[in-house]
Design a protein around this motif. Structure first.
Motif, PDB file in Angstrom:
ATOM      1  N   ALA A 172      -1.519  10.736   3.047  1.00 19.76           N
ATOM      2  CA  ALA A 172      -2.779  10.688   2.299  1.00 19.76           C
ATOM      3  C   ALA A 172      -2.517  10.591   0.800  1.00 19.76           C
ATOM      4  O   ALA A 172      -3.225   9.873   0.072  1.00 19.76           O
ATOM      5  CB  ALA A 172      -3.608  11.932   2.622  1.00 19.76           C
ATOM      6  N   ALA A 173      -1.486  11.287   0.327  1.00 17.16           N
ATOM      7  CA  ALA A 173      -1.138  11.218  -1.093  1.00 17.16           C
ATOM      8  C   ALA A 173      -0.641   9.830  -1.469  1.00 17.16           C
ATOM      9  O   ALA A 173      -0.957   9.304  -2.544  1.00 17.16           O
ATOM     10  CB  ALA A 173      -0.079  12.275  -1.413  1.00 17.16           C
ATOM     11  N   VAL A 174       0.127   9.224  -0.576  1.00 16.79           N
ATOM     12  CA  VAL A 174       0.630   7.867  -0.811  1.00 16.79           C
ATOM     13  C   VAL A 174      -0.531   6.885  -0.870  1.00 16.79           C
ATOM     14  O   VAL A 174      -0.600   6.018  -1.759  1.00 16.79           O
ATOM     15  CB  VAL A 174       1.629   7.464   0.295  1.00 16.79           C
ATOM     16  N   ASP A 175      -1.455   7.021   0.068  1.00 16.85           N
ATOM     17  CA  ASP A 175      -2.602   6.116   0.112  1.00 16.85           C
ATOM     18  C   ASP A 175      -3.459   6.259  -1.138  1.00 16.85           C
ATOM     19  O   ASP A 175      -3.900   5.263  -1.729  1.00 16.85           O
ATOM     20  CB  ASP A 175      -3.433   6.408   1.361  1.00 16.85           C
ATOM     21  N   ALA A 176      -3.679   7.502  -1.570  1.00 17.80           N
ATOM     22  CA  ALA A 176      -4.505   7.743  -2.747  1.00 17.80           C
ATOM     23  C   ALA A 176      -3.866   7.181  -4.012  1.00 17.80           C
ATOM     24  O   ALA A 176      -4.566   6.724  -4.922  1.00 17.80           O
ATOM     25  CB  ALA A 176      -4.750   9.243  -2.905  1.00 17.80           C
ATOM     26  N   ALA A 177      -2.540   7.186  -4.053  1.00 17.06           N
ATOM     27  CA  ALA A 177      -1.835   6.677  -5.237  1.00 17.06           C
ATOM     28  C   ALA A 177      -1.858   5.155  -5.307  1.00 17.06           C
ATOM     29  O   ALA A 177      -1.651   4.572  -6.382  1.00 17.06           O
ATOM     30  CB  ALA A 177      -0.392   7.183  -5.239  1.00 17.06           C
ATOM     31  N   GLY A 178      -2.085   4.502  -4.182  1.00 17.83           N
ATOM     32  CA  GLY A 178      -2.156   3.042  -4.163  1.00 17.83           C
ATOM     33  C   GLY A 178      -0.857   2.357  -4.521  1.00 17.83           C
ATOM     34  O   GLY A 178      -0.864   1.273  -5.122  1.00 17.83           O
ATOM     35  N   VAL A 179       0.267   2.981  -4.172  1.00 18.73           N
ATOM     36  CA  VAL A 179       1.565   2.445  -4.578  1.00 18.73           C
ATOM     37  C   VAL A 179       2.247   1.611  -3.492  1.00 18.73           C
ATOM     38  O   VAL A 179       3.278   0.990  -3.753  1.00 18.73           O
ATOM     39  CB  VAL A 179       2.518   3.596  -4.975  1.00 18.73           C
ATOM     40  N   VAL A 180       1.665   1.580  -2.302  1.00 19.86           N
ATOM     41  CA  VAL A 180       2.296   0.858  -1.204  1.00 19.86           C
ATOM     42  C   VAL A 180       1.772  -0.570  -1.169  1.00 19.86           C
ATOM     43  O   VAL A 180       0.561  -0.791  -1.052  1.00 19.86           O
ATOM     44  CB  VAL A 180       2.020   1.554   0.150  1.00 19.86           C
ATOM     45  N   PRO A 181       2.651  -1.567  -1.284  1.00 20.05           N
ATOM     46  CA  PRO A 181       2.199  -2.955  -1.223  1.00 20.05           C
ATOM     47  C   PRO A 181       1.680  -3.302   0.173  1.00 20.05           C
ATOM     48  O   PRO A 181       2.241  -2.854   1.184  1.00 20.05           O
ATOM     49  CB  PRO A 181       3.458  -3.756  -1.562  1.00 20.05           C
ATOM     50  N   THR A 182       0.609  -4.039   0.219  1.00 22.23           N
ATOM     51  CA  THR A 182       0.022  -4.424   1.493  1.00 22.23           C
ATOM     52  C   THR A 182       0.712  -5.665   2.032  1.00 22.23           C
ATOM     53  O   THR A 182       0.947  -6.624   1.304  1.00 22.23           O
ATOM     54  CB  THR A 182      -1.485  -4.705   1.334  1.00 22.23           C
ATOM     55  N   THR A 183       1.044  -5.639   3.294  1.00 25.40           N
ATOM     56  CA  THR A 183       1.630  -6.803   3.954  1.00 25.40           C
ATOM     57  C   THR A 183       0.690  -7.289   5.036  1.00 25.40           C
ATOM     58  O   THR A 183      -0.146  -6.537   5.541  1.00 25.40           O
ATOM     59  CB  THR A 183       2.994  -6.450   4.582  1.00 25.40           C
ATOM     60  N   ALA A 184       0.828  -8.554   5.373  1.00 23.04           N
ATOM     61  CA  ALA A 184      -0.038  -9.127   6.408  1.00 23.04           C
ATOM     62  C   ALA A 184       0.334  -8.533   7.764  1.00 23.04           C
ATOM     63  O   ALA A 184       1.505  -8.509   8.146  1.00 23.04           O
ATOM     64  CB  ALA A 184       0.113 -10.642   6.431  1.00 23.04           C
ATOM     65  N   LEU A 185      -0.652  -8.025   8.479  1.00 23.22           N
ATOM     66  CA  LEU A 185      -0.438  -7.465   9.811  1.00 23.22           C
ATOM     67  C   LEU A 185      -1.092  -8.364  10.853  1.00 23.22           C
ATOM     68  O   LEU A 185      -2.048  -9.099  10.549  1.00 23.22           O
ATOM     69  CB  LEU A 185      -1.023  -6.048   9.891  1.00 23.22           C
ATOM     70  N   PRO A 186      -0.611  -8.332  12.074  1.00 23.84           N
ATOM     71  CA  PRO A 186      -1.185  -9.193  13.118  1.00 23.84           C
ATOM     72  C   PRO A 186      -2.652  -8.888  13.358  1.00 23.84           C
ATOM     73  O   PRO A 186      -3.143  -7.787  13.090  1.00 23.84           O
ATOM     74  CB  PRO A 186      -0.345  -8.844  14.358  1.00 23.84           C
ATOM     75  N   ALA A 187      -3.348  -9.856  13.890  1.00 29.85           N
ATOM     76  CA  ALA A 187      -4.752  -9.660  14.250  1.00 29.85           C
ATOM     77  C   ALA A 187      -4.860  -8.511  15.249  1.00 29.85           C
ATOM     78  O   ALA A 187      -4.048  -8.383  16.163  1.00 29.85           O
ATOM     79  CB  ALA A 187      -5.314 -10.947  14.861  1.00 29.85           C
ATOM     80  N   GLY A 188      -5.838  -7.686  15.056  1.00 32.96           N
ATOM     81  CA  GLY A 188      -6.034  -6.561  15.957  1.00 32.96           C
ATOM     82  C   GLY A 188      -5.280  -5.309  15.569  1.00 32.96           C
ATOM     83  O   GLY A 188      -5.421  -4.265  16.218  1.00 32.96           O
ATOM     84  N   ALA A 189      -4.471  -5.385  14.497  1.00 31.15           N
ATOM     85  CA  ALA A 189      -3.672  -4.225  14.093  1.00 31.15           C
ATOM     86  C   ALA A 189      -4.559  -3.066  13.669  1.00 31.15           C
ATOM     87  O   ALA A 189      -4.256  -1.906  13.960  1.00 31.15           O
ATOM     88  CB  ALA A 189      -2.730  -4.603  12.957  1.00 31.15           C
ATOM     89  N   HIS A 190      -5.672  -3.369  13.001  1.00 32.00           N
ATOM     90  CA  HIS A 190      -6.555  -2.304  12.540  1.00 32.00           C
ATOM     91  C   HIS A 190      -7.080  -1.485  13.722  1.00 32.00           C
ATOM     92  O   HIS A 190      -7.090  -0.245  13.677  1.00 32.00           O
ATOM     93  CB  HIS A 190      -7.727  -2.895  11.754  1.00 32.00           C
ATOM     94  N   GLU A 191      -7.481  -2.177  14.770  1.00 40.98           N
ATOM     95  CA  GLU A 191      -7.978  -1.487  15.956  1.00 40.98           C
ATOM     96  C   GLU A 191      -6.849  -0.723  16.655  1.00 40.98           C
ATOM     97  O   GLU A 191      -7.047   0.385  17.153  1.00 40.98           O
ATOM     98  CB  GLU A 191      -8.612  -2.478  16.926  1.00 40.98           C
ATOM     99  N   THR A 192      -5.662  -1.312  16.677  1.00 41.68           N
ATOM    100  CA  THR A 192      -4.521  -0.665  17.321  1.00 41.68           C
ATOM    101  C   THR A 192      -4.180   0.661  16.645  1.00 41.68           C
ATOM    102  O   THR A 192      -3.801   1.633  17.316  1.00 41.68           O
ATOM    103  CB  THR A 192      -3.290  -1.589  17.270  1.00 41.68           C
ATOM    104  N   LEU A 193      -4.333   0.697  15.316  1.00 38.48           N
ATOM    105  CA  LEU A 193      -3.972   1.890  14.562  1.00 38.48           C
ATOM    106  C   LEU A 193      -5.118   2.886  14.413  1.00 38.48           C
ATOM    107  O   LEU A 193      -4.940   3.950  13.826  1.00 38.48           O
ATOM    108  CB  LEU A 193      -3.479   1.482  13.172  1.00 38.48           C
ATOM    109  N   SER A 194      -6.276   2.554  14.967  1.00 40.02           N
ATOM    110  CA  SER A 194      -7.447   3.403  14.766  1.00 40.02           C
ATOM    111  C   SER A 194      -7.300   4.762  15.433  1.00 40.02           C
ATOM    112  O   SER A 194      -7.804   5.767  14.927  1.00 40.02           O
ATOM    113  CB  SER A 194      -8.710   2.703  15.277  1.00 40.02           C
ATOM    114  N   ASP A 195      -6.612   4.805  16.570  1.00 42.36           N
ATOM    115  CA  ASP A 195      -6.432   6.094  17.248  1.00 42.36           C
ATOM    116  C   ASP A 195      -5.630   7.065  16.383  1.00 42.36           C
ATOM    117  O   ASP A 195      -5.895   8.269  16.378  1.00 42.36           O
ATOM    118  CB  ASP A 195      -5.726   5.908  18.594  1.00 42.36           C
ATOM    119  N   PHE A 196      -4.649   6.538  15.668  1.00 39.84           N
ATOM    120  CA  PHE A 196      -3.863   7.394  14.780  1.00 39.84           C
ATOM    121  C   PHE A 196      -4.751   7.952  13.682  1.00 39.84           C
ATOM    122  O   PHE A 196      -4.671   9.144  13.355  1.00 39.84           O
ATOM    123  CB  PHE A 196      -2.707   6.608  14.173  1.00 39.84           C
ATOM    124  N   ARG A 197      -5.598   7.104  13.097  1.00 41.54           N
ATOM    125  CA  ARG A 197      -6.491   7.584  12.041  1.00 41.54           C
ATOM    126  C   ARG A 197      -7.415   8.678  12.569  1.00 41.54           C
ATOM    127  O   ARG A 197      -7.667   9.681  11.894  1.00 41.54           O
ATOM    128  CB  ARG A 197      -7.313   6.415  11.478  1.00 41.54           C
TER     129      ARG A 197
END
Length: 226
Positions: free
Chosen positions: A145-170
């Motif tokens: 959460a601290a990493v996300d709030a800092a906005g320091v992680v570069p975003t990379t292209a993820l496969p289609a459907g990745a957001h839904e795949t990772l939703s359970d973790f969130r």
């Protein structure tokens, strides 16, 4: 307001429970979780089996107590270590978490195996172990959460459907993390468990001579903080 004094029975029960759990942890180191025996623990403590069964009616209930106790102890250690690091030094927090986890694991490999090794045949951990286990991963989630709030992680292209795949973790984490941070966090946790498992179970024999240096390299590569 002062609390009511404990009765002699309550004190005796707490002390006996502590003794049973303590002997169970010793037995865990000697024979492993699958061979844990309530009857043997009773003999070791000089008690009748029926007396111990009043506290833990089965091996499974004793295993559950061990999981709860050990998860809480590990979480206490990780939380204390994390609190001692500058909260803004996210990479240092990751290294501290990883080194603290490894130090605990190498000091008690049988307890690491109970928490993160092969499942015990015939045993399914009940829901009461979820909270204690979540305290352990909660240290990593707080870092994510601290990493996300800092906005320091570069975003990379993820496969289609990745957001839904990772939703359970969130959902499990209870934090609305970005997909990139979720994936980095899961990868870091899996890599940390894998690195410790390889070391503890002898899978790096002849491949690694300096385990400390090797571990530093691995966690540096796994660093999810940026």
């Amino acid at each position: 307001m002062t609390s009511a004094p404990q009765t002699a029975r309550a004190i005796a029960r707490r002390e006996l429970t502590t003794a049973i759990v303590g002997r169970a942890r010793q037995q865990l180191a000697e024979v492993g979780p699958a061979q844990l025996s309530v009857r043997q623990i009773a003999r070791d403590l000089g008690m009748a089996s029926s007396a111990v069964y009043r506290y833990f009616p089965s091996r499974d209930e004793l295993l559950t107590e061990l999981l709860v106790v050990i998860y809480h102890e590990l979480a206490d250690r990780l939380e204390l270590a994390d609190a001692a690091v500058d909260p803004d030094d996210r990479s240092a927090r990751w290294r501290t978490l990883a080194h603290t986890f490894r130090a605990w694991s190498t000091a008690a490999p049988h307890e690491f195996a109970l928490l993160y090794g092969s499942p015990v045949p015939g045993y399914a951990a009940p829901r009461q172990t979820v909270g204690p286990a979540s305290r352990v991963t909660g240290v990593l989630i707080a870092l994510a959460a601290a990493v996300d709030a800092a906005g320091v992680v570069p975003t990379t292209a993820l496969p289609a459907g990745a957001h839904e795949t990772l939703s359970d973790f969130r959902t499990a984490a209870g934090v609305d993390l970005s997909d990139e941070v979720v994936l980095r966090t899961v990868t870091a946790w899996g890599g940390l468990l894998g690195a410790v498992t390889l070391e503890l179970f002898g899978h790096l024999h002849r491949a690694v001579t300096d385990f400390d240096a090797h571990f530093d390299l691995v966690i540096g590569r796994l660093d999810p903080t940026g």
